[in-house]
Scaffold this active site. Structure first.
Site, PDB file in Angstrom:
ATOM      1  N   LYS A 110      58.844  61.109  18.980  1.00 56.31           N
ATOM      2  CA  LYS A 110      59.581  62.164  17.990  1.00 56.31           C
ATOM      3  C   LYS A 110      60.846  61.576  17.875  1.00 56.31           C
ATOM      4  CE  LYS A 110      59.693  66.553  19.517  1.00 56.31           C
ATOM      5  NZ  LYS A 110      59.946  67.668  20.494  1.00 56.31           N
ATOM      6  N   LEU A 111      61.187  61.507  16.504  1.00 55.18           N
ATOM      7  CA  LEU A 111      62.277  61.170  15.875  1.00 55.18           C
ATOM      8  C   LEU A 111      62.998  62.403  15.014  1.00 55.18           C
ATOM      9  CD1 LEU A 111      60.772  57.809  14.419  1.00 55.18           C
ATOM     10  CD2 LEU A 111      62.378  57.860  16.148  1.00 55.18           C
TER      11      LEU A 111
END
EC number: 2.2.1.2
Length: 322
Positions: free
Chosen positions: A132-133
């Protein structure tokens, strides 16, 4: 026997559970699961997580400095929780890169690689992990490079079309537009108690992104996230994926009545939509022009960073690190 609304929804959308709570995952049989620092923070206060924390602490002692130790401790804890979750689901778990790296392309790539390496040590292949970014310009650039390495990305804190297009052009595996947080902003801004489900600004935002992606055949999948009521969820029936908290999974499980599929890729293809050109200048200008997206992205990064710091502080105090 009539199916409940959750079972009907599962037939048209991949259901993902939004929690770090292993007991909740056992109960609802989702395909995938998402975690973030806030969810991990609330989960690790439960006694069941003590062995995962202990193991992460012992693992982190190989680090040279206290700063490196706490960073490794945190990464290992996230991975330990992820591995426990993967024992219970057939699909993937999302593990978040530290929000403090949201504007650091190289830092994000290095952190993602180290998380994937920790999973590999536990026998988990990268195909079962989504990194997740935050959906910043830099987050999109990091995702582009990571996807080329075969590391799949879930772009979070997404509130606008420019963010969505940038992530799709980076060929990110999926995006997580935040439905409920968009609703929160508009309720406060417009000073209203709420909206009809079809007029909910968060629902409308995800619907628009869905139509655009399907019209132009982007491979990036859309996972609606951050819901405030079950009506928002039902308005997005047919979306590629929906990540739902245990509370709303229970509400949907207990609800009867017909679920209508609202989103359909074939119908979106027929729509008359103009393509939008996206480069860094256009992205920054469009984001700046969107007060809601600008505020919510900044706030989301701050809050995830704050919870990561709280978690670090808790681990430092509990284990007397540095």
């Amino acid at each position: 026997m009539e199916k409940n609304k959750l079972d009907q929804l599962k037939s048209m959308t991949t259901i993902v559970i939004d929690t770090g709570d292993i007991e909740a995952i056992k109960e609802y049989s989702p395909t995938d699961a998402t975690t973030n620092p806030s969810l991990i923070l609330s989960a690790v206060e439960k006694p069941a997580y003590k062995p995962l924390m202990e193991e992460a602490y012992h693992y982190s002692q190989k680090a040279k400095s206290s700063g490196e130790q706490i960073s490794l401790f945190l990464d290992k804890l996230f991975v330990n929780v992820g591995c426990e979750i993967l024992k219970l689901i057939p699909g993937r778990v999302s593990t978040e890169v530290d929000a403090r790296l949201s504007f650091d392309v190289e830092g994000s790539i290095q952190k993602a690689q180290s998380l994937i390496a920790l999973y590999k040590e536990m026998g988990i292949e990268k195909e079962r992990i989504l990194i997740k970014l935050a959906s910043t310009w830099e987050g999109g650039l990091a995702a582009k490079q990571l996807e080329k390495m075969g590391i799949h990305c879930n772009m979070t804190l997404l509130f606008s079309m420019p963010q969505a297009i940038h992530c799709a052009e980076a060929q990110a595996t999926l995006i997580s537009p935040f439905v409920g947080r968009i609703l929160d902003w508009y309720k406060k801004h417009d000073n209203v108690p709420g909206y009809a489900p079809a007029e909910d600004p968060g629902v409308k935002s995800v619907t628009t992104i869905y139509h655009y992606f399907k019209k132009f055949s982007y491979k990036t999948q859309i996972m609606g996230a951050s819901f405030r009521n079950k009506e928002e969820i039902l308005e997005l029936a047919g979306c590629d994926l929906l990540t739902i908290s245990p509370h709303f999974l229970q509400e949907l499980h207990d609800a009867s009545g017909n679920v209508e599929q609202k989103l359909d890729a074939a119908k979106s293809k027929q729509l008359n939509i103009e393509p939008i050109k996206m480069n860094e200048k256009a992205f920054r200008l469009a984001l700046n022009d969107d007060a809601m997206a600008t505020e919510k992205l900044s706030e989301g990064i701050r809050n995830f960073a704050k919870d990561a710091q709280k978690l670090e502080k808790m681990l430092r105090t509990t284990y007397k690190i540095g």
